[in-house]
Design a protein around this motif. Structure first.
Motif, short mmCIF file in Angstrom:
data_model
loop_
_atom_site.label_atom_id
_atom_site.label_comp_id
_atom_site.label_asym_id
_atom_site.label_seq_id
_atom_site.Cartn_x
_atom_site.Cartn_y
_atom_site.Cartn_z
N ARG A 158 0.85 -1.20 0.00
CA ARG A 158 0.00 0.00 0.00
C ARG A 158 0.88 1.25 0.00
N LYS A 159 2.10 1.11 0.48
CA LYS A 159 3.01 2.25 0.54
C LYS A 159 3.34 2.81 -0.85
N THR A 160 3.25 1.95 -1.86
CA THR A 160 3.80 2.37 -3.16
C THR A 160 3.06 3.55 -3.78
N THR A 161 1.78 3.71 -3.43
CA THR A 161 1.05 4.86 -3.98
C THR A 161 1.15 6.07 -3.06
N ILE A 162 1.87 5.89 -1.96
CA ILE A 162 2.03 6.99 -1.00
C ILE A 162 3.44 7.58 -1.07
N TYR A 163 4.44 6.70 -1.12
CA TYR A 163 5.81 7.23 -1.03
C TYR A 163 6.33 7.77 -2.37
N GLY A 164 7.49 8.36 -2.31
CA GLY A 164 8.12 8.88 -3.54
C GLY A 164 7.26 9.91 -4.26
N GLY A 165 6.52 10.68 -3.49
CA GLY A 165 5.53 11.59 -4.10
C GLY A 165 4.27 10.78 -4.34
N SER A 166 3.26 11.01 -3.52
CA SER A 166 2.04 10.18 -3.61
C SER A 166 1.46 10.24 -5.02
N ASN A 167 0.64 9.26 -5.35
CA ASN A 167 0.07 9.26 -6.69
C ASN A 167 -0.82 10.48 -6.93
N GLU A 168 -1.35 11.05 -5.86
CA GLU A 168 -2.11 12.29 -6.02
C GLU A 168 -1.17 13.41 -6.45
N VAL A 169 -0.01 13.48 -5.83
CA VAL A 169 0.97 14.49 -6.22
C VAL A 169 1.43 14.23 -7.66
N GLN A 170 1.62 12.98 -8.01
CA GLN A 170 2.02 12.65 -9.39
C GLN A 170 0.96 13.13 -10.38
N ARG A 171 -0.31 12.96 -10.02
CA ARG A 171 -1.37 13.42 -10.92
C ARG A 171 -1.37 14.95 -11.03
N ASN A 172 -1.04 15.60 -9.93
CA ASN A 172 -0.87 17.06 -10.03
C ASN A 172 0.20 17.40 -11.05
N ILE A 173 1.31 16.68 -10.98
CA ILE A 173 2.44 16.97 -11.85
C ILE A 173 2.08 16.69 -13.32
N VAL A 174 1.47 15.53 -13.54
CA VAL A 174 1.10 15.18 -14.92
C VAL A 174 0.13 16.21 -15.49
N SER A 175 -0.88 16.58 -14.70
CA SER A 175 -1.88 17.50 -15.23
C SER A 175 -1.27 18.88 -15.46
#
Lengths: 371, 393, 371, 393
Positions: D371-388
């Motif tokens: 479950r950590k993988t979508t939280i660490y290293g910049g959460s996937n929510e943060v990644q979606r911010n970056i992509v968008s």
């Protein structure tokens, strides 16, 4: 391992894009839809660009190019939602080049290359849905060849094409034939399709036919895989545009006093659309690059590709409309046309659930791109 | 706790069922059951049949000539109508403007407008949305200036459903630019036959003209057509929006359409395909869960004990289900949903449909059309805003 | 049609909740987990509250209540993630009351009601997964009854319970038996489970058994359905708390200078969690209200309920962790325990995919709650 | 365009494969292939084997003793290691701090620190996150005050992966409160054996202690351990974060685990259950699509022609796949994944596992852990911010 396009491929892309942008804009497309969904003139323009001979050998009057060039062109045609069934030209080129006797090749390939003849695949039957091996069409040997009796549905531009490639059962085995539309016993019943293009119900009543190959299922599977790869590329083109107009709209449209692109929930939807687009683009490359692989490997790869593309198409199409709000469901604005096109492409050459089944049944112990 | 309806409720249902069976014209229900085109006449014919019985305003209190049903009875009535294949009642008159007239109109306005709504004789339209406003309803620009005993109305409304048939329209108009956007809005009833009213149908993605743009060019409206007080229109509009919460889920129609989906899947030979059948099974659970949610809300309304403020959930789930059944119907037919033959969507068409099953003709169009359900009535994104506001504070 | 709880039901809820909040807080729960996952003392407290006799008739020493009361209690126990398997007590009460001969009822129901005896269902076999009809356990008639030989896995509190309800094949047909843990030939091997509770591998080697019913599959299906309804209610309790702590966390936790509850993408996730919770709650009601319906109708309804609950549990559990970020994956903070509990409940009495299959195969032409 | 690796690339792969086969200890790969517990010794043993060969810093340029491989070669190396069941290289030394030292360290610092990293002798940890900071890395509070030729460090770091084994730690510390939060941050190397350093393991939901809290209580750090300039640490941290983009997808490991999933599904009898098998099939397509995405990025890097800025997509999809395979493994075993028997996750355990298949022992734990993988290293929510941000501007 290399995903760069050559300079020639880039030139091909540029030429096609230029024609689409200048020669096939939304207004012209709309007028072709209104006129029935097919323009022989527009198809002729593709021929003038040399595209109809794209994947036909030079000795047969073509450009002698391969799947990657086919992909490049299809992606561009997708961007313009070009109605004329260029996919069919790629299929006919591939099937005849790969499976027909020399005489048939010599008779037809130059005419395809020149644009004089449009040949389309007429394989869909009522009881078959997406199963290729289900075929009720019958072929009987006649004095100077074969005679076919069949009803084939949803044949692209079926009342406009010059000839059909038709699977039919000959002595209990599927064979592939070529039937001219002008032949006796051929009747067609044309209509528009949901994406604005044209199709027809094609009825063959003892219609004279030329044999392409007695190993019909092998050739038909090849035809469908060419179609899948081309459809994948076409869909990437459509999705690329659908995302682009959605981005443009979101940056322009204001609600509650701010551009709607400032709403995080909508931004994340855009990120998800971008994800689906890039996964789709990757799998479109994969499809075209696997098109010349051995049949079993090719079938497995193409099923994977069409599955991914199906998932992507549905998501991108639906979300493009949703993010536009009310204007997204109007006929006037282009995004609904992208959506309808993607809907139709998902159901072309097997839908998502069908290809999930193909992937599932063809699964091996190994995993990954090269497995 | 009891899942079963009471004997009284069951008896009520039987009464409704019998009446609908006896009074719903077969040609109309045939169209509804097969998603064929309904004409203005079809819709109004059914409205007048209901009106004659006193059930067009089935949510109306007795004092205004309604049956005075409680929430459960209304639900049962709607369910019986939906399952029998009755057209959805065009809501703008009996469901939307009538409660506002009852609550905020003068006795004179009530006497003038309610009878025509109750009988189904007068076709009402809604004038809320404006170009560029979307879910931001308070950004009303359409202007009404008071001049003597008239308002002069100028501006534009859009997304006016079935406005091409409209005889009257209720509008939110701007009567003041002071204060917050909400404070300068008034609620006006406008005769669509007035000079200066222009209606232009908008062609939608399925080729149909279900919505319209409506222009007002110096349209004169008597001040007697103002509902309540000037600049208080937002209050009335909110009253209207908060009305009718459960039917927003439209679960009865979804039940009917789920059954239709199963029939289509059988005809197309995919009902016994495990993969396809599983998708129907998922939808079945969705429909049952939504119906349970609706019943919970009804029960709470009936008992008045607990208040369940989950209208947003009903809208979100209800619309997603509508989109999904139409998607699965189309996918069931697959390639045979692709011919776009408009005539084949008319009842009684005798042409040849590719593959021979004319029932496939409207499937893609319905799928396309229902994309609207997650956009209109407050987009599902707006609904999620509302739900999260309720949960997070 | 009425979903109000009676005053008695509300009192029952209050009493249970009070015990959970005051008598079974996170610290006590943690100490029970550490001590092995089961506390006879805590189980005794449930008995003191009268709960162990909840669904046992008054003449057998119980409270004579029904599925709705069972649901009310389970939801509250779920809120506290109570480790002692009260679900099993509901199952044993229902199975013995509904299927056992009078003598067996008279011998055991009062002891269940008083809390003296904990009886649990021992049905899971290695080869069966979630298929109830698969059973390799063998029953042979012995001089004064029956003798069972079997290996049953993942038996809740299996090394603590006083007796087991065991399905076994008798003359080619599944029958249901009662086996005391203290009987000869019974060995148990206990261990902790992923949710912190306790289970055991139970081996029967010619162990003496009392017959409950020769129509074992019918009774087992009934047992499982009681278990499903109870599990659904328990899950609603867990999800309700998981959402509540997530909401609290989001309103407290700041990032980039603002409470993370101000981010729209996260807010929409909360809306989706609320959706799943309310759908789940609705279907939990449905499950309990259908528990006394005829078997076919009951099975169909319970499968629908468990499918919905499975979907909801997975989503709510995963998102509760995700929205907490790093702290969500620590053992110290309660939300990971909710997540693990929900994970285990999803796989209890058939997982989501299993119940999708049940719904799919039991589907009828009609639709809706009453179909 | 060519999907196949070049003959040179193929030959390179063969070389790597042969070497890994000959040098990867079987007891270690057995643990990796079965998700059993890896000890500090297991990890360091493999690191030293790689170090001896010069491949621990396999991404290092030749001038610093690395092999000087291009992006494709690095990928092939990682793939061969992953498929053979090598432990993932603990990245904090060779992958994270080393490039920063190479780019911004002094020659003296390079000579002092790089050899120990390259050989695998010195265990490095990362000191970025702080309590309450989450994805907001710039909100560094851990303070370093310069006093003479030392920094006095006070504060706390958290989520320090495997920090319980750490000998050195690189930290972002606050050296100034002026200007934007980013401007007062410095990049400091700290000897974890220094007085005042306390490490407290954090028990995670799977019962393991994979991460730690690290406290600094008046810890003295020589100024010679400062990398680059004071208050410029954010620049170096960003350099580090932008480094290593493709391996973020971890697709090679997912390929290995997908194969393991199929084996588990067969053992558990669900591989021929159409419903379960379809779920594997969907994951297979996900993995292939992700691999193609990775290959596209590699190809672009190799040719230097097109730049594909889709690192966010790799992280999102890669982590979702990791969570999904672990979920499906657990669901395949179903009830037999529920026993939590910690000893059974040690290699060579001889006890009785319920149902008899000890391979099921770690399945739920792995699912929980990932479950950590979508939280660490910049959460996937943060990644979606970056992509968008990239797409929308």
């Amino acid at each position: 391992m290399d995903f760069d396009f050559t300079d020639d491929q880039e030139s091909l892309r540029d030429a096609t894009r230029k024609w689409v942008e200048k020669g096939y804009d939304f207004a012209r497309r709309a007028s072709i839809v209104k006129a029935g969904g097919f323009s022989r003139e527009a198809y002729g323009e593709l021929a003038s660009l040399g595209l109809t001979g794209l994947c036909i050998s030079e000795e047969d009057g073509g450009l002698g190019m391969g799947p990657v060039e086919g992909m490049v062109v299809m992606e561009e045609l997708g961007r313009g939602m070009v109605l004329e069934p260029f996919v069919q030209t790629l299929i006919a080129s591939g099937v005849l080049s790969g499976h027909a006797p020399q005489a048939v090749k010599a008779a037809w390939l130059p005419k395809i290359a020149s644009g004089e003849s449009l040949i389309v695949l007429a394989y869909q039957e009522r009881a078959a849905r997406y199963q290729l091996e289900k075929c009720e069409a019958k072929a009987a040997s006649a004095q100077d060849g074969w005679a076919l009796t069949a009803i084939k549905s949803i044949v692209p531009a079926g009342d406009q094409a010059n000839a059909f490639i038709v699977p039919a059962m000959a002595d209990g085995q599927m064979a592939l034939f070529l039937v001219e539309r002008s032949a006796t016993g051929v009747t067609t019943h044309g209509y528009g399709t949901q994406d604005g293009a044209r199709a027809a119900e094609v009825t063959l009543d003892n219609a004279p036919a030329v044999l392409i190959t007695l190993d019909g299922l092998t050739a038909l599977e090849h035809a469908i895989d060419i179609g899948i790869a081309a459809t994948c590329a076409e869909a990437v083109g459509v999705m690329d545009r659908a995302l682009a107009v959605t981005v443009e709209y979101m940056n322009t449209r204001k609600q509650f006093g701010v551009a709607i692109s400032s709403f995080q929930a909508l931004r994340h939807r855009i990120a998800d659309m971008k994800m689906q687009l890039e996964l789709a683009r990757s799998m479109s490359y994969y499809a075209s690059l696997k098109l010349n692989a051995p049949a079993e490997e090719r079938r497995r790869a193409l099923a994977r590709a069409k599955y991914q593309l199906g998932v992507s198409m549905r998501f991108v199409g639906q979300q493009a409309v949703q993010l536009h709000g009310g204007i997204g469901v109007t006929d006037e604005y282009i995004v609904s046309h992208y959506f309808k096109k993607l809907t139709q492409l998902e159901m072309t050459f097997g839908d998502t659930l069908h290809h999930l089944g193909e992937v599932s049944s063809r699964m091996q112990d190994t995993a990954g791109v090269f497995a | 706790m009891d899942l079963a309806f009471t004997p009284e409720e069951q008896a009520f249902r039987e009464t409704i069922r019998a009446w609908v069976q006896a009074n719903l014209p077969a040609d109309i229900s045939h169209k509804v059951h097969n998603a064929l085109r309904l004409s203005r006449d079809d819709m109004q014919r059914w409205a007048r049949i209901l009106g004659k019985k006193g059930w067009l305003g089935h949510g109306w209190p007795k004092e205004f000539g309604g049956p005075g049903w409680n929430a459960v009875q209304k639900h049962l009535f709607e369910e019986e109508c939906a399952l029998a294949g009755a057209p959805r009642v065009v809501p703008f008159g009996p469901v939307m403007v009538a409660p506002v007239i009852m609550a905020f109109g003068t006795p004179g306005q009530q006497q003038r407008f309610l009878p025509g709504i109750a009988s189904g004789d007068v076709w009402w339209s809604q004038g809320y949305s404006e170009p560029g406003a979307g879910s931001d309803l308070a950004s009303v620009k359409c202007k009404a200036e008071r001049v003597g005993d008239k308002y002069i109305v100028n501006g534009q409304k859009t997304w006016t459903t079935l406005g091409q048939y409209g005889e009257w329209i209720f509008c939110l108009v701007r009567t003041s630019n002071e204060g917050k956007p909400q404070t300068g809005i008034s609620f006006l009833l406008i005769d669509m036959k007035s000079p200066g009213v222009t209606v232009r149908p908008i062609k939608l993605l399925d080729g149909e003209c279900e919505v319209n743009e409506v222009w007002f060019d110096n349209v004169e409206v008597p001040v007697g057509n103002l509902i309540g007080e000037e600049n208080k229109g937002w209050t009335y509009a909110k009253h209207l929006l908060s009305h009718e919460r459960t039917n927003i889920a439209d679960v009865n129609r979804s039940k009917r359409e789920l059954e239709r989906l199963k029939r289509i899947a059988k005809t197309e030979g995919v009902y016994d395909d495990l993969r396809f059948r599983d998708e129907i099974a998922k939808l079945e659970v969705d429909v049952v869960a939504l119906e349970m949610l609706v019943l919970r809300v009804l029960s709470a309304e009936k008992s008045g004990k607990n208040s369940l403020d989950i209208a947003g959930l009903l809208k979100i789930k209800g619309s997603e289900i509508q989109q999904r059944y139409s998607e699965l119907m189309m996918l069931a037919a697959g390639p045979f949903s692709l011919p776009f033959i408009e005539e084949a969507m008319e009842a009684g068409w005798q042409g040849d449909f590719p593959g021979g099953v004319v029932a496939n003709a409207p499937l893609a169009s319905t799928y396309f059309n229902l994309r609207k359900t997650t956009i209109y009535g407050g987009s599902n994104e707006v609904q999620r805003n509302i739900v999260s506001q309720f949960v997070l504070g």
